[in-house]
Write a protein that holds these residues in place. Structure first.
Motif, mmCIF file in Angstrom:
data_model
loop_
_atom_site.group_PDB
_atom_site.id
_atom_site.type_symbol
_atom_site.label_atom_id
_atom_site.label_comp_id
_atom_site.label_asym_id
_atom_site.label_seq_id
_atom_site.Cartn_x
_atom_site.Cartn_y
_atom_site.Cartn_z
ATOM 1 N N ILE A 197 -70.220 -108.076 115.794
ATOM 2 C CA ILE A 197 -69.360 -106.893 115.391
ATOM 3 C C ILE A 197 -69.470 -106.751 114.000
ATOM 4 C CG2 ILE A 197 -67.075 -106.620 115.324
ATOM 5 C CD1 ILE A 197 -66.488 -107.819 118.169
ATOM 6 N N PHE A 198 -69.323 -107.812 113.372
ATOM 7 C CA PHE A 198 -69.041 -107.672 111.852
ATOM 8 C C PHE A 198 -70.855 -107.264 111.168
ATOM 9 C CE2 PHE A 198 -65.251 -110.051 112.804
ATOM 10 C CZ PHE A 198 -64.595 -109.037 112.214
ATOM 11 N N GLN A 199 -71.770 -107.279 111.925
ATOM 12 C CA GLN A 199 -72.888 -106.300 111.711
ATOM 13 C C GLN A 199 -72.904 -105.166 111.516
ATOM 14 O OE1 GLN A 199 -76.126 -108.634 114.003
ATOM 15 N NE2 GLN A 199 -76.411 -110.281 112.566
ATOM 16 N N GLU A 200 -72.244 -104.739 112.713
ATOM 17 C CA GLU A 200 -72.166 -103.267 112.909
ATOM 18 C C GLU A 200 -70.945 -102.865 112.187
ATOM 19 O OE1 GLU A 200 -74.103 -101.619 114.828
ATOM 20 O OE2 GLU A 200 -75.310 -103.136 115.340
ATOM 21 N N PHE A 201 -69.818 -103.589 112.039
ATOM 22 C CA PHE A 201 -68.826 -102.870 111.508
ATOM 23 C C PHE A 201 -68.121 -103.840 110.445
ATOM 24 C CE2 PHE A 201 -68.862 -101.892 115.977
ATOM 25 C CZ PHE A 201 -68.445 -100.703 116.188
ATOM 26 N N SER A 202 -67.619 -103.236 109.357
ATOM 27 C CA SER A 202 -66.949 -103.975 108.223
ATOM 28 C C SER A 202 -65.494 -104.571 108.655
ATOM 29 C CB SER A 202 -67.013 -103.016 106.908
ATOM 30 O OG SER A 202 -65.678 -102.230 106.897
ATOM 31 N N TRP A 203 -65.351 -105.657 107.955
ATOM 32 C CA TRP A 203 -64.070 -106.447 107.983
ATOM 33 C C TRP A 203 -63.201 -105.386 107.575
ATOM 34 C CZ3 TRP A 203 -61.493 -109.822 110.640
ATOM 35 C CH2 TRP A 203 -60.279 -110.301 110.060
ATOM 36 N N THR A 204 -63.136 -104.714 106.524
ATOM 37 C CA THR A 204 -62.141 -103.766 105.853
ATOM 38 C C THR A 204 -61.626 -102.675 106.878
ATOM 39 O OG1 THR A 204 -63.141 -104.316 103.651
ATOM 40 C CG2 THR A 204 -61.732 -102.074 104.020
ATOM 41 N N ASP A 205 -62.896 -102.181 107.626
ATOM 42 C CA ASP A 205 -62.577 -100.988 108.576
ATOM 43 C C ASP A 205 -61.855 -101.500 109.582
ATOM 44 O OD1 ASP A 205 -63.991 -99.549 107.053
ATOM 45 O OD2 ASP A 205 -65.805 -99.512 108.089
ATOM 46 N N ILE A 206 -62.116 -102.986 110.264
ATOM 47 C CA ILE A 206 -61.464 -103.365 111.127
ATOM 48 C C ILE A 206 -59.947 -103.536 110.899
ATOM 49 C CG2 ILE A 206 -61.130 -105.327 112.764
ATOM 50 C CD1 ILE A 206 -63.472 -103.973 113.574
ATOM 51 N N VAL A 207 -59.682 -104.199 109.618
ATOM 52 C CA VAL A 207 -58.119 -104.411 109.242
ATOM 53 C C VAL A 207 -57.521 -103.032 109.095
ATOM 54 C CG1 VAL A 207 -56.875 -105.521 107.624
ATOM 55 C CG2 VAL A 207 -58.883 -106.544 108.412
ATOM 56 N N ALA A 208 -58.302 -102.022 108.542
ATOM 57 C CA ALA A 208 -57.672 -100.945 107.968
ATOM 58 C C ALA A 208 -57.306 -99.921 109.150
ATOM 59 C CB ALA A 208 -58.347 -100.118 106.971
ATOM 60 N N TRP A 209 -57.935 -100.086 110.346
ATOM 61 C CA TRP A 209 -57.738 -99.278 111.526
ATOM 62 C C TRP A 209 -56.459 -99.478 112.266
ATOM 63 C CZ3 TRP A 209 -56.241 -99.955 116.692
ATOM 64 C CH2 TRP A 209 -56.339 -98.627 117.514
ATOM 65 N N GLN A 210 -55.432 -98.356 112.433
ATOM 66 C CA GLN A 210 -54.346 -98.443 113.045
ATOM 67 C C GLN A 210 -54.342 -97.405 114.176
ATOM 68 O OE1 GLN A 210 -51.543 -100.265 112.013
ATOM 69 N NE2 GLN A 210 -52.760 -101.402 110.554
ATOM 70 N N PRO A 211 -53.607 -97.789 115.312
ATOM 71 C CA PRO A 211 -53.649 -97.182 116.510
ATOM 72 C C PRO A 211 -52.450 -95.820 116.366
ATOM 73 C CG PRO A 211 -51.803 -98.939 116.472
ATOM 74 C CD PRO A 211 -52.802 -99.107 115.480
ATOM 75 N N PRO A 212 -52.855 -94.866 117.047
ATOM 76 C CA PRO A 212 -51.986 -93.606 116.919
ATOM 77 C C PRO A 212 -50.431 -94.134 117.069
ATOM 78 C CG PRO A 212 -53.739 -93.323 118.244
ATOM 79 C CD PRO A 212 -53.977 -94.707 118.116
ATOM 80 N N THR A 213 -49.461 -93.361 116.627
ATOM 81 C CA THR A 213 -48.109 -93.813 116.718
ATOM 82 C C THR A 213 -47.531 -93.681 118.228
ATOM 83 O OG1 THR A 213 -47.826 -92.972 114.180
ATOM 84 C CG2 THR A 213 -45.886 -93.233 115.784
ATOM 85 N N ASP A 214 -47.970 -92.746 118.947
ATOM 86 C CA ASP A 214 -47.485 -92.885 120.302
ATOM 87 C C ASP A 214 -48.038 -93.813 121.179
ATOM 88 O OD1 ASP A 214 -50.077 -91.647 120.105
ATOM 89 O OD2 ASP A 214 -49.642 -90.484 121.870
ATOM 90 N N ILE A 215 -48.943 -94.542 121.008
ATOM 91 C CA ILE A 215 -49.276 -95.790 121.596
ATOM 92 C C ILE A 215 -49.253 -96.959 121.055
ATOM 93 C CG2 ILE A 215 -51.100 -94.382 122.939
ATOM 94 C CD1 ILE A 215 -53.232 -95.822 121.380
ATOM 95 N N ARG A 216 -48.442 -97.043 120.016
ATOM 96 C CA ARG A 216 -48.380 -98.304 119.250
ATOM 97 C C ARG A 216 -47.344 -99.292 119.821
ATOM 98 N NH1 ARG A 216 -49.890 -99.840 114.238
ATOM 99 N NH2 ARG A 216 -48.950 -101.765 113.499
ATOM 100 N N MET A 217 -47.595 -100.470 120.177
ATOM 101 C CA MET A 217 -47.142 -101.443 121.011
ATOM 102 C C MET A 217 -46.249 -102.386 120.141
ATOM 103 S SD MET A 217 -48.712 -104.611 123.015
ATOM 104 C CE MET A 217 -49.654 -103.853 124.257
ATOM 105 N N PRO A 218 -44.795 -102.532 120.474
ATOM 106 C CA PRO A 218 -43.733 -102.979 120.013
ATOM 107 C C PRO A 218 -43.970 -104.619 120.002
ATOM 108 C CG PRO A 218 -42.963 -101.455 121.443
ATOM 109 C CD PRO A 218 -44.401 -101.443 121.659
ATOM 110 N N PHE A 219 -43.512 -105.211 119.015
ATOM 111 C CA PHE A 219 -43.852 -106.524 118.833
ATOM 112 C C PHE A 219 -43.410 -107.530 120.143
ATOM 113 C CE2 PHE A 219 -43.017 -110.951 117.254
ATOM 114 C CZ PHE A 219 -43.790 -111.305 116.373
ATOM 115 N N GLY A 220 -42.226 -107.262 120.552
ATOM 116 C CA GLY A 220 -41.737 -108.262 121.545
ATOM 117 C C GLY A 220 -42.618 -107.774 122.953
ATOM 118 N N VAL A 221 -43.145 -106.498 123.032
ATOM 119 C CA VAL A 221 -44.031 -106.261 124.205
ATOM 120 C C VAL A 221 -45.336 -107.020 124.231
ATOM 121 C CG1 VAL A 221 -45.165 -104.397 125.607
ATOM 122 C CG2 VAL A 221 -42.996 -103.948 124.555
ATOM 123 N N GLY A 222 -45.911 -106.969 123.114
ATOM 124 C CA GLY A 222 -46.945 -107.873 122.740
ATOM 125 C C GLY A 222 -46.747 -109.318 123.110
#
Length: 463
Positions: A197-222
């Motif tokens: 995975i990290f040969q294909e994608f950078s750690w910075t990009d993985i950490v920076a990625w955020q889901p769209p607001t309309d599908i974001r999961m609340p803490f308690g649901v997780g």
């Protein structure tokens, strides 16, 4: 520790029934065996899949939920594991003291049902990479293409037939060996996937990625998604810790193994889902199963084979424990015949997604059912043993009609009432925003049930 009975003293009798205490000479699980068993229990495609759904929180959010939920869940696992070690009997045997000999059939039924469900879910997810193997070697249609249903059907059978044979013929000793072997395979596979995975994608990009607001999961649901997974295993832990030699093997080993397995594999699932989302510009956990990710990363059939083997290993636990739950439900079956039935039903469940719609929706409903049923049952068992009975049960009374655990025609109705109210509290609490944003409904109904049973049990003792 309980005394041996005449049956237990037989050197040939190494697999024990629901309420037959395991003597010292047949306790063959060492610390490393329990560590391996519970690592493999959670280091599986289902944990990966749950982790991929947590990607809807972003990487840092998913990591925080994973740590918080699993530390609490597996402390509770250790408490029940200790009960199995001290009493030497199975989870469903222990439940007889609180629910009544007949009343314990209710949690036994749901427990058998959940093992069928987990085994089916695991099998379906692992059947996907197996279709790629069958395609490469025999030219069959791989998953996602026309006529792939036939290949998926064959893949399910290839996984479930050896699972049934090993569980029924091998018992706990062979299961222990399988877990040790698969721990090595899973470690290699997981490290390999991370590297790719990290040969294909950078750690910075993985950490920076955020889901769209309309599908974001609340803490308690997780929290709920992971806790439901963990509480399901708590309903099986005593089936194995009764075979342990030391207290440490019954508590620390399963707690560390289960925590490491889920944290590691859920994290892989999260990172994989984010990697797929970055590559496709579309977040879809259903495209983040282990087989699809391994194919995307060009890891080949060796990775797919490891996924299949690890799934068979974890399914052994489901079939074995599910068999004992069924035996407690009806004496007309012995453990081996029960395991056969569990295997057949699990095969049918694994085939359901072929004909149904969205697998993720069905899976989320299944997790919700687990979150409602098992946390209150476990809370009751813990409070009953550690508080109301001061860590002392009379084992020889657990199978005696009209004995102290017979209650009202075999049922302890106050316990059943608390269990029902606890399950109801799961669905009620899910309607409150603060629960969904904080502790989640699983821990809410566990705490609610423990407190309620404490006060009801205390009043009954005084009456």
């Amino acid at each position: 520790m309980t005394e041996e009975t005449g049956t237990e003293a037989s050197a040939e009798f190494e697999e024990y029934g629901v309420v037959e205490p395991v003597p010292d000479k047949h306790r063959h699980y060492k610390f490393r065996d329990m560590l391996a068993t519970w690592t493999v229990a959670n280091a599986n495609p289902t944990s990966w899949y749950v982790g991929s759904t947590l990607a809807a929180m972003g990487l840092l959010g998913a990591m925080s939920v994973t740590v918080v939920s699993n530390v609490v869940t597996y402390i509770i696992l250790a408490l029940v594991g200790l009960m199995g070690f001290r009493l030497g009997i199975s989870n469903m045997g222990i439940s007889r003291a609180a629910f009544g000999i007949t009343g314990s059939k209710a949690p036994s039924f749901f427990n058998a049902f959940q093992f069928v469900g987990w085994c089916g879910v695991n099998t379906f997810i692992a059947a996907i990479p197996l279709t790629y193997l069958l395609s490469d070697f025999f030219g069959l249609a791989p998953y996602g293409t026309e006529h792939s249903s036939i290949t998926l059907f064959i893949a399910v059978l290839i996984i479930m037939i050896p699972t049934a044979i090993i569980s029924i013929a091998g018992g706990s000793k062979i299961i222990k060996l399988a877990q040790n072997i698969c721990t090595v395979l899973l470690t290699i596979l997981s490290v390999w996937i991370f590297i790719r995975i990290f040969q294909e994608f950078s750690w910075t990009d993985i950490v920076a990625w955020q889901p769209p607001t309309d599908i974001r999961m609340p803490f308690g649901v997780g929290i709920d998604a992971l806790a439901a997974l963990g509480f399901a295993w708590i309903m099986a832990v005593a089936d194995y810790t009764r075979y342990t030699k030391t207290k440490k093997s019954a508590t620390v080993a399963p707690m560390l193994g289960a925590t490491f397995g889920i944290v590691w594999f859920a994290l892989i699932g999260t990172v994989s889902a984010i990697a797929v989302a970055i590559q496709t510009n579309n977040f879809d956990p259903e495209m983040s199963d282990p087989g699809s990710v391994a194919t995307m990363l060009g890891m080949g059939n060796v990775a797919n084979l490891m996924i299949v083997v690890s799934t068979i290993a974890v399914n052994l636990i489901n079939v074995y424990s599910g068999g004992f739950s069924t035996v407690n439900f009806t004496k007309k079956l012995n453990p081996k015949s029960s395991m056969f039935i569990i295997s057949v039903l699990s095969t049918l469940v694994a085939l359901v997604p072929i004909f149904s719609g969205n697998f993720l929706d069905t899976f989320q409903v299944f997790l919700g059912y687990l979150g409602a049923v098992f946390p209150p049952a476990i809370a009751i068992m813990i409070v009953d043993y550690y508080i109301h009975h001061n860590k002392k049960y009379k084992i020889d009374e657990l199978d005696k009609k009209d004995g102290i655990y017979w209650y009202s025609k075999g049922i302890n109705w106050p316990t059943i009432l608390v269990w029902g109210l606890g399950a109801l509290s799961y669905f009620v609490s899910a309607r409150f925003t603060w629960v969904n944003q904080t502790i989640g409904s699983v821990f809410f109904c566990f705490i609610f049930s423990a407190i309620l049973y404490y006060f009801i049990g205390t009043k009954l003792k005084k009456a």
